[in-house]
Design a protein around this motif. Structure first.
Motif, PDB file in Angstrom:
ATOM      1  N   LYS A 186       0.823  -1.213   0.000  1.00 12.88           N
ATOM      2  CA  LYS A 186       0.000   0.000   0.000  1.00 12.88           C
ATOM      3  C   LYS A 186       0.858   1.264   0.000  1.00 12.88           C
ATOM      4  N   THR A 187       2.165   1.099   0.065  1.00 12.83           N
ATOM      5  CA  THR A 187       3.083   2.238   0.028  1.00 12.83           C
ATOM      6  C   THR A 187       3.395   2.603  -1.424  1.00 12.83           C
ATOM      7  N   PRO A 188       3.921   3.785  -1.682  1.00  8.45           N
ATOM      8  CA  PRO A 188       4.311   4.162  -3.052  1.00  8.45           C
ATOM      9  C   PRO A 188       5.330   3.179  -3.624  1.00  8.45           C
ATOM     10  N   PHE A 189       5.144   2.839  -4.893  1.00 10.25           N
ATOM     11  CA  PHE A 189       5.971   1.813  -5.533  1.00 10.25           C
ATOM     12  C   PHE A 189       6.508   2.349  -6.860  1.00 10.25           C
ATOM     13  N   TYR A 190       7.822   2.293  -7.017  1.00  3.29           N
ATOM     14  CA  TYR A 190       8.515   2.790  -8.217  1.00  3.29           C
ATOM     15  C   TYR A 190       8.866   1.616  -9.129  1.00  3.29           C
ATOM     16  N   ILE A 191       8.602   1.772 -10.419  1.00  4.65           N
ATOM     17  CA  ILE A 191       8.981   0.757 -11.414  1.00  4.65           C
ATOM     18  C   ILE A 191       9.766   1.422 -12.537  1.00  4.65           C
ATOM     19  N   ALA A 192      10.966   0.919 -12.795  1.00  8.60           N
ATOM     20  CA  ALA A 192      11.751   1.338 -13.958  1.00  8.60           C
ATOM     21  C   ALA A 192      11.945   0.138 -14.869  1.00  8.60           C
ATOM     22  N   GLN A 193      11.629   0.307 -16.158  1.00 13.46           N
ATOM     23  CA  GLN A 193      11.801  -0.779 -17.118  1.00 13.46           C
ATOM     24  C   GLN A 193      12.499  -0.262 -18.367  1.00 13.46           C
ATOM     25  N   SER A 194      13.543  -0.975 -18.771  1.00 12.66           N
ATOM     26  CA  SER A 194      14.293  -0.619 -19.973  1.00 12.66           C
ATOM     27  C   SER A 194      13.690  -1.291 -21.205  1.00 12.66           C
ATOM     28  N   GLY A 195      13.534  -0.523 -22.263  1.00 10.47           N
ATOM     29  CA  GLY A 195      12.980  -1.065 -23.496  1.00 10.47           C
ATOM     30  C   GLY A 195      13.910  -2.006 -24.224  1.00 10.47           C
ATOM     31  N   GLU A 196      15.227  -1.820 -24.008  1.00 14.14           N
ATOM     32  CA  GLU A 196      16.231  -2.671 -24.661  1.00 14.14           C
ATOM     33  C   GLU A 196      16.791  -3.703 -23.694  1.00 14.14           C
TER      34      GLU A 196
END
Length: 253
Positions: A186-196
């Motif tokens: 329920k806390t803020p969640f960061y997602i980083a995803q690389s296209g390559e």
């Protein structure tokens, strides 16, 4: 504040002692996976801990195979509990690839007391079994060549590959357990995803996003970046997005 009781961990005390951040490195990786990001965050005043998982930072891939992912899971939890004991006003957890699996595992616990966190190119929810065997064996061969033991590596190739797949199966079990508990976040969640991303399917990041039904998600897609995004040459936008997320969570006004 005491030093962390973890062998070969990177620990950077911050001037703003009320905010702590844990960064977990990738499978077969080292603390250097996130060293640049760790130091950038530390320059903002945050206290940073980057534990080193057992068997890693090695010149022989077989050392990685000596440990079960369950051991790394326990080590991640130990790092989290130690940081909790330091009594920060805010504590955030992030991880690269497998490190993100470990961070999410902790965040999905019902009694998680941190302020948030997230993942960088992490295969948390996947349509298919994660297959990084070619990358793993290529690294093993390169390390063996540097040790001048290529012939021995080839003789042990089948056993090494078998050990790798055993670890992958254990990680899948951990991932399934996490998937069942993502509703707890329920806390803020960061997602980083690389296209390559050359190791995992970039589309799987959207599966994770869809499963985080109770979290405030900060999703970032970097079309031109590769898997180890914290060390990519063009990482400035990624770095800034992490800094902004931490700022928003810890200093929302």
């Amino acid at each position: 504040m005491s030093r962390p009781p973890f062998d070969n961990a990177l620990y950077l005390p911050g001037k703003e002692m009320n905010i702590g951040i844990i960064l977990f490195h990738a499978y077969t990786g080292t603390t250097r996976d996130v060293n640049l990001l760790a130091r950038k965050l530390n320059r903002q005043g945050y206290t940073i801990l980057v534990p080193l998982f057992s068997g890693h930072d090695t010149n022989d891939i077989k050392n990685v195979l000596k440990y079960s992912p369950k051991i790394w899971q326990e080590e991640a939890h130990a790092a989290y509990h130690w940081m909790v004991e330091q009594d920060f006003d805010h504590l955030l957890l992030f991880g690269l690839s497998m490190g993100g699996v470990m961070a999410t595992d902790i965040m999905a616990e019902p009694d998680f007391s941190g302020s948030g966190g997230g993942v960088f190119n992490s295969p948390i929810v996947t349509e298919q079994l994660t297959d990084i065997s070619d990358s793993f064996m290529n690294l093993g061969g390169l390390l063996a060549k540097l040790r001048k033991e290529s012939e021995q590596f080839q003789a042990e190739y089948s056993d090494i590959l078998k050990g790798h797949w055993k670890q992958m199966e254990e990680l899948e079990t951990i991932k399934k357990s996490i998937e069942e508990r993502l509703v707890n976040i329920k806390t803020p969640f960061y997602i980083a995803q690389s296209g390559e991303d050359e190791l995992i399917n970039p589309e799987d990041a959207y599966l994770l996003q869809n499963h985080l039904v109770n979290a405030r998600i900060d999703f970032h897609y970097f079309p031109d970046n590769t898997h180890t995004i914290p060390t990519n040459r063009d990482r400035d936008e990624f770095d800034q997005s992490v800094l902004d997320f931490v700022q928003q969570v810890c200093h929302p006004y």
